[in-house]
Write an enzyme that holds these catalytic residues in place. Structure first.
Site, PDB file in Angstrom:
ATOM      1  N   PRO A   1       0.790  -1.228   0.000  1.00 32.63           N
ATOM      2  CA  PRO A   1       0.000   0.000   0.000  1.00 32.63           C
ATOM      3  C   PRO A   1       0.830   1.290   0.000  1.00 32.63           C
ATOM      4  CG  PRO A   1      -0.137  -1.129   2.117  1.00 32.63           C
ATOM      5  CD  PRO A   1       0.509  -2.075   1.149  1.00 32.63           C
ATOM      6  N   ASN A   2       0.310   2.249  -0.721  1.00 31.26           N
ATOM      7  CA  ASN A   2       0.872   3.614  -0.834  1.00 31.26           C
ATOM      8  C   ASN A   2       2.118   3.695  -1.707  1.00 31.26           C
ATOM      9  OD1 ASN A   2      -1.040   4.964   0.946  1.00 31.26           O
ATOM     10  ND2 ASN A   2      -0.086   3.777   2.581  1.00 31.26           N
TER      11      ASN A   2
ATOM     12  N   ARG B   1       5.373  10.730  -2.801  1.00 30.10           N
ATOM     13  CA  ARG B   1       5.187  10.424  -1.379  1.00 30.10           C
ATOM     14  C   ARG B   1       6.492  10.632  -0.602  1.00 30.10           C
ATOM     15  NH1 ARG B   1       4.774   4.347   1.147  1.00 30.10           N
ATOM     16  NH2 ARG B   1       4.323   5.007   3.269  1.00 30.10           N
TER      17      ARG B   1
ATOM     18  N   TYR C   1      11.510   8.376   0.549  1.00 32.94           N
ATOM     19  CA  TYR C   1      11.314   7.274  -0.410  1.00 32.94           C
ATOM     20  C   TYR C   1      11.901   7.533  -1.800  1.00 32.94           C
ATOM     21  CZ  TYR C   1       8.138   5.589   3.192  1.00 32.94           C
ATOM     22  OH  TYR C   1       7.613   5.134   4.388  1.00 32.94           O
TER      23      TYR C   1
ATOM     24  N   ASN D   1       7.668  -5.847  -0.972  1.00 31.15           N
ATOM     25  CA  ASN D   1       7.706  -4.711  -0.064  1.00 31.15           C
ATOM     26  C   ASN D   1       6.287  -4.597   0.487  1.00 31.15           C
ATOM     27  OD1 ASN D   1       7.703  -2.324   1.305  1.00 31.15           O
ATOM     28  ND2 ASN D   1       8.819  -1.173  -0.266  1.00 31.15           N
TER      29      ASN D   1
ATOM     30  N   ALA E   1       3.254  -0.815   4.931  1.00 28.44           N
ATOM     31  CA  ALA E   1       2.831  -0.794   6.343  1.00 28.44           C
ATOM     32  C   ALA E   1       2.368  -2.169   6.834  1.00 28.44           C
ATOM     33  CB  ALA E   1       1.725   0.245   6.540  1.00 28.44           C
TER      34      ALA E   1
ATOM     35  N   GLU F   1      12.162  -9.886   1.602  1.00 26.87           N
ATOM     36  CA  GLU F   1      11.442  -8.672   2.023  1.00 26.87           C
ATOM     37  C   GLU F   1      12.292  -7.443   1.711  1.00 26.87           C
ATOM     38  OE1 GLU F   1      10.470  -8.785   6.198  1.00 26.87           O
ATOM     39  OE2 GLU F   1      10.245  -6.611   6.287  1.00 26.87           O
TER      40      GLU F   1
ATOM     41  N   HIS G   1      12.588  -3.025   1.761  1.00 22.30           N
ATOM     42  CA  HIS G   1      12.116  -1.687   2.137  1.00 22.30           C
ATOM     43  C   HIS G   1      13.044  -0.649   1.549  1.00 22.30           C
ATOM     44  CE1 HIS G   1       9.294  -3.465   4.874  1.00 22.30           C
ATOM     45  NE2 HIS G   1      10.270  -4.264   5.267  1.00 22.30           N
TER      46      HIS G   1
ATOM     47  N   ARG H   1      13.720   4.463  12.075  1.00 25.42           N
ATOM     48  CA  ARG H   1      12.604   5.411  11.978  1.00 25.42           C
ATOM     49  C   ARG H   1      11.706   5.277  13.221  1.00 25.42           C
ATOM     50  NH1 ARG H   1       9.734   4.819   6.419  1.00 25.42           N
ATOM     51  NH2 ARG H   1       8.776   6.752   7.165  1.00 25.42           N
TER      52      ARG H   1
HETATM   53  C1  DQA Z   1       8.335   0.862   3.572  1.00 28.36           C
HETATM   54  C2  DQA Z   1       8.486   1.100   5.081  1.00 28.36           C
HETATM   55  C3  DQA Z   1       7.153   0.935   5.796  1.00 28.36           C
HETATM   56  O1  DQA Z   1       7.303   1.157   7.192  1.00 28.36           O
HETATM   57  C4  DQA Z   1       6.144   1.922   5.262  1.00 28.36           C
HETATM   58  O2  DQA Z   1       4.883   1.703   5.870  1.00 28.36           O
HETATM   59  C5  DQA Z   1       6.035   1.910   3.775  1.00 28.36           C
HETATM   60  C6  DQA Z   1       7.253   1.754   2.978  1.00 28.36           C
HETATM   61  C7  DQA Z   1       9.645   1.144   2.801  1.00 28.36           C
HETATM   62  O3  DQA Z   1       9.743   0.716   1.657  1.00 28.36           O
HETATM   63  O4  DQA Z   1      10.545   1.800   3.341  1.00 28.36           O
HETATM   64  O5  DQA Z   1       4.971   2.130   3.208  1.00 28.36           O
HETATM   65  O6  DQA Z   1       7.991  -0.488   3.372  1.00 28.36           O
END
Ligand code: DQA
Length: 145
Positions: free
Chosen positions: A9-10, A17, A22, A73, A76, A97, A99, A106
């Site tokens: 998500p997002n 964003r 990011y 990825n 959240a 996984e 990120h 963070r």
């Molecule tokens: C994320 C880190 C997560 O904590 C966050 O909610 C994201 C992006 C990253 O790629 O750094 O949406 O997965």
């Protein structure tokens, strides 16, 4: 070799964003680079993004029919989705996984991943390069070295 890259998500908002965290690349730009990098290595790499947990679980289930491994990825969902953890375990597919940000440096809630125990490795904090590192990790694993 076939690999599915799942963005949670997002991540469709990448580029706009919180670019300080990011980066400024859009998801479409990153995906194109990942596909090209895969091609260089002879990998059929496909990408998908979804904002909902159930759809991500469906992607993992579908991957069982065609993919050799998953890069995810979970965004959240990383921090609380036992359902995605279960789906990865159930799939039996080697998974990595990813990120973009350094989740351990963070907010406190980001430091813990419930997904990590279902994965070979967690790669975090290298910006978009985290995905390329994950491809290398999975490629080596699938090649048996
Ligand atoms: C994320 C880190 C997560 O904590 C966050 O909610 C994201 C992006 C990253 O790629 O750094 O949406 O997965």
């Amino acid at each position: 070799m076939k690999i599915l890259v799942i963005h949670g998500p997002n991540l469709n908002l990448l580029g706009r964003r919180e670019p300080g965290i990011y980066g400024t690349d859009t998801l479409a730009e990153i995906d194109a680079e990942l596909v090209a990098y895969g091609k260089e290595k002879g990998i059929d790499l496909r990408t998908a993004q979804d904002n909902s947990e159930g759809a991500i679980i469906d992607l993992i289930h579908e991957a069982m029919t065609w993919a050799d491994g998953i890069i995810i990825n979970p965004a959240a969902y990383t921090h609380y989705s036992y359902a995605i953890y279960d789906a990865l375990r159930a799939s039996g597919l080697p998974s990595v996984e990813v990120h973009l940000s350094a989740i351990h440096r963070r907010e406190k809630f980001r430091a813990h991943s419930v997904i990590a125990p279902a994965c070979l490795e967690q790669i975090a904090g290298h910006g978009k390069r985290s995905y390329f590192i994950a491809i290398d990790v999975l490629y080596r694993y699938l090649n048996g070295d």
